[in-house]
Design a protein around this motif. Structure first.
Motif, PDB file in Angstrom:
ATOM      1  N   PHE A  87       0.810  -1.213   0.000  1.00  0.00           N
ATOM      2  CA  PHE A  87       0.000   0.000   0.000  1.00  0.00           C
ATOM      3  C   PHE A  87       0.848   1.269   0.000  1.00  0.00           C
ATOM      4  N   THR A  88       2.144   1.133  -0.189  1.00  0.00           N
ATOM      5  CA  THR A  88       3.047   2.278  -0.147  1.00  0.00           C
ATOM      6  C   THR A  88       2.693   3.311  -1.211  1.00  0.00           C
ATOM      7  N   LEU A  89       2.533   2.873  -2.467  1.00  0.00           N
ATOM      8  CA  LEU A  89       2.184   3.813  -3.539  1.00  0.00           C
ATOM      9  C   LEU A  89       0.828   4.461  -3.290  1.00  0.00           C
ATOM     10  N   THR A  90      -0.099   3.680  -2.763  1.00  0.00           N
ATOM     11  CA  THR A  90      -1.433   4.214  -2.485  1.00  0.00           C
ATOM     12  C   THR A  90      -1.363   5.322  -1.441  1.00  0.00           C
ATOM     13  N   ILE A  91      -0.625   5.103  -0.374  1.00  0.00           N
ATOM     14  CA  ILE A  91      -0.508   6.100   0.685  1.00  0.00           C
ATOM     15  C   ILE A  91       0.214   7.341   0.165  1.00  0.00           C
ATOM     16  N   MET A  92       1.299   7.146  -0.591  1.00  0.00           N
ATOM     17  CA  MET A  92       2.008   8.293  -1.143  1.00  0.00           C
ATOM     18  C   MET A  92       1.119   9.057  -2.122  1.00  0.00           C
ATOM     19  N   GLY A  93       0.432   8.337  -3.011  1.00  0.00           N
ATOM     20  CA  GLY A  93      -0.439   8.987  -3.990  1.00  0.00           C
ATOM     21  C   GLY A  93      -1.585   9.735  -3.336  1.00  0.00           C
ATOM     22  N   LEU A  94      -2.218   9.129  -2.347  1.00  0.00           N
ATOM     23  CA  LEU A  94      -3.313   9.787  -1.630  1.00  0.00           C
ATOM     24  C   LEU A  94      -2.802  11.014  -0.883  1.00  0.00           C
ATOM     25  N   SER A  95      -1.615  10.928  -0.332  1.00  0.00           N
ATOM     26  CA  SER A  95      -1.021  12.072   0.367  1.00  0.00           C
ATOM     27  C   SER A  95      -0.766  13.231  -0.590  1.00  0.00           C
ATOM     28  N   VAL A  96      -0.249  12.929  -1.764  1.00  0.00           N
ATOM     29  CA  VAL A  96      -0.005  13.982  -2.759  1.00  0.00           C
ATOM     30  C   VAL A  96      -1.330  14.577  -3.217  1.00  0.00           C
ATOM     31  N   TYR A  97      -2.339  13.727  -3.421  1.00  0.00           N
ATOM     32  CA  TYR A  97      -3.664  14.211  -3.825  1.00  0.00           C
ATOM     33  C   TYR A  97      -4.215  15.193  -2.793  1.00  0.00           C
ATOM     34  N   ILE A  98      -4.177  14.819  -1.532  1.00  0.00           N
ATOM     35  CA  ILE A  98      -4.698  15.676  -0.467  1.00  0.00           C
ATOM     36  C   ILE A  98      -3.902  16.978  -0.389  1.00  0.00           C
ATOM     37  N   LEU A  99      -2.594  16.884  -0.529  1.00  0.00           N
ATOM     38  CA  LEU A  99      -1.758  18.083  -0.482  1.00  0.00           C
ATOM     39  C   LEU A  99      -2.109  19.051  -1.609  1.00  0.00           C
ATOM     40  N   VAL A 100      -2.165  18.544  -2.841  1.00  0.00           N
ATOM     41  CA  VAL A 100      -2.341  19.416  -4.009  1.00  0.00           C
ATOM     42  C   VAL A 100      -3.754  19.962  -4.134  1.00  0.00           C
ATOM     43  N   TRP A 101      -4.777  19.161  -3.833  1.00  0.00           N
ATOM     44  CA  TRP A 101      -6.144  19.626  -4.068  1.00  0.00           C
ATOM     45  C   TRP A 101      -6.891  20.087  -2.826  1.00  0.00           C
ATOM     46  N   GLU A 102      -6.418  19.710  -1.646  1.00  0.00           N
ATOM     47  CA  GLU A 102      -7.168  20.093  -0.454  1.00  0.00           C
ATOM     48  C   GLU A 102      -6.392  21.014   0.474  1.00  0.00           C
ATOM     49  N   LYS A 103      -5.091  20.869   0.564  1.00  0.00           N
ATOM     50  CA  LYS A 103      -4.337  21.643   1.543  1.00  0.00           C
ATOM     51  C   LYS A 103      -3.651  22.873   0.948  1.00  0.00           C
ATOM     52  N   LEU A 104      -2.910  22.723  -0.133  1.00  0.00           N
ATOM     53  CA  LEU A 104      -2.189  23.873  -0.702  1.00  0.00           C
ATOM     54  C   LEU A 104      -3.109  25.038  -1.069  1.00  0.00           C
ATOM     55  N   PRO A 105      -4.297  24.802  -1.654  1.00  0.00           N
ATOM     56  CA  PRO A 105      -5.170  25.949  -1.942  1.00  0.00           C
ATOM     57  C   PRO A 105      -5.609  26.715  -0.690  1.00  0.00           C
ATOM     58  N   GLU A 106      -5.565  26.083   0.483  1.00  0.00           N
ATOM     59  CA  GLU A 106      -5.975  26.732   1.732  1.00  0.00           C
ATOM     60  C   GLU A 106      -4.816  27.404   2.462  1.00  0.00           C
ATOM     61  N   TRP A 107      -3.581  27.115   2.087  1.00  0.00           N
ATOM     62  CA  TRP A 107      -2.423  27.590   2.844  1.00  0.00           C
ATOM     63  C   TRP A 107      -1.945  28.975   2.436  1.00  0.00           C
ATOM     64  N   GLY A 108      -2.720  29.681   1.710  1.00  0.00           N
ATOM     65  CA  GLY A 108      -2.330  31.024   1.309  1.00  0.00           C
ATOM     66  C   GLY A 108      -2.614  31.243  -0.163  1.00  0.00           C
ATOM     67  N   SER A 109      -2.490  32.479  -0.561  1.00  0.00           N
ATOM     68  CA  SER A 109      -2.856  32.829  -1.934  1.00  0.00           C
ATOM     69  C   SER A 109      -1.774  32.479  -2.947  1.00  0.00           C
ATOM     70  N   TRP A 110      -0.567  32.188  -2.515  1.00  0.00           N
ATOM     71  CA  TRP A 110       0.534  31.940  -3.453  1.00  0.00           C
ATOM     72  C   TRP A 110       0.246  30.754  -4.375  1.00  0.00           C
ATOM     73  N   PHE A 111      -0.336  29.672  -3.836  1.00  0.00           N
ATOM     74  CA  PHE A 111      -0.586  28.486  -4.664  1.00  0.00           C
ATOM     75  C   PHE A 111      -1.676  28.771  -5.688  1.00  0.00           C
ATOM     76  N   ASN A 112      -2.755  29.404  -5.266  1.00  0.00           N
ATOM     77  CA  ASN A 112      -3.834  29.740  -6.194  1.00  0.00           C
ATOM     78  C   ASN A 112      -3.345  30.722  -7.263  1.00  0.00           C
TER      79      ASN A 112
END
Length: 129
Positions: free
Chosen positions: A3-28
């Protein structure tokens, strides 16, 4: 099955689509200035399955890890096509697990958030008589 790839992939998904847009205006700001084809891909890949497939291919190429290790040794009669077929099938399996993981996290999030809100309201009721 790993499940290593799954955990890494899900982590990247959450980072890019759920967390980075909320962490400030620079990403948006950065996303808005992407070339049109890349901006389209960012919008189109909100689907955890679609993103999961491509990130699984990238992560496999970078790490050499496979979700289903048996796919690394494909039958001899496939010849040179065995490796790409194995990568493709492994990426499909990983994408399915990433989508399942995202659905499970979403399903758990609603009751967890509601429970947290109710707990906070309960605590406030004692502090503000």
């Amino acid at each position: 099955m790993h499940f290593t790839l799954t955990i890494m992939g899900l982590s990247v998904y959450i980072l890019v689509w759920e967390k980075l847009p909320e962490w400030g205006s620079w990403f948006n700001w950065l996303i808005e200035r992407l070339p049109k084809p890349l901006g389209y891909l960012y919008e189109a890949w909100h689907c955890p399955f679609c993103f999961g497939f491509w990130i699984a291919l990238v992560l496999h190429a970078v790490t050499g890890i496979m979700t289903i290790p048996e796919l690394s040794t494909m039958p001899q009669y496939l010849g040179w096509m065995g490796a790409p077929i194995g990568w493709f099938l492994d990426a499909l399996a990983t994408a399915t697990l990433i989508m399942f993981g995202k659905l499970c996290l979403s399903a758990l999030a609603v009751p967890a958030i509601k429970g947290h809100q109710l707990t906070e309201e309960f605590k406030k009721s004692f502090n503000n008589p």
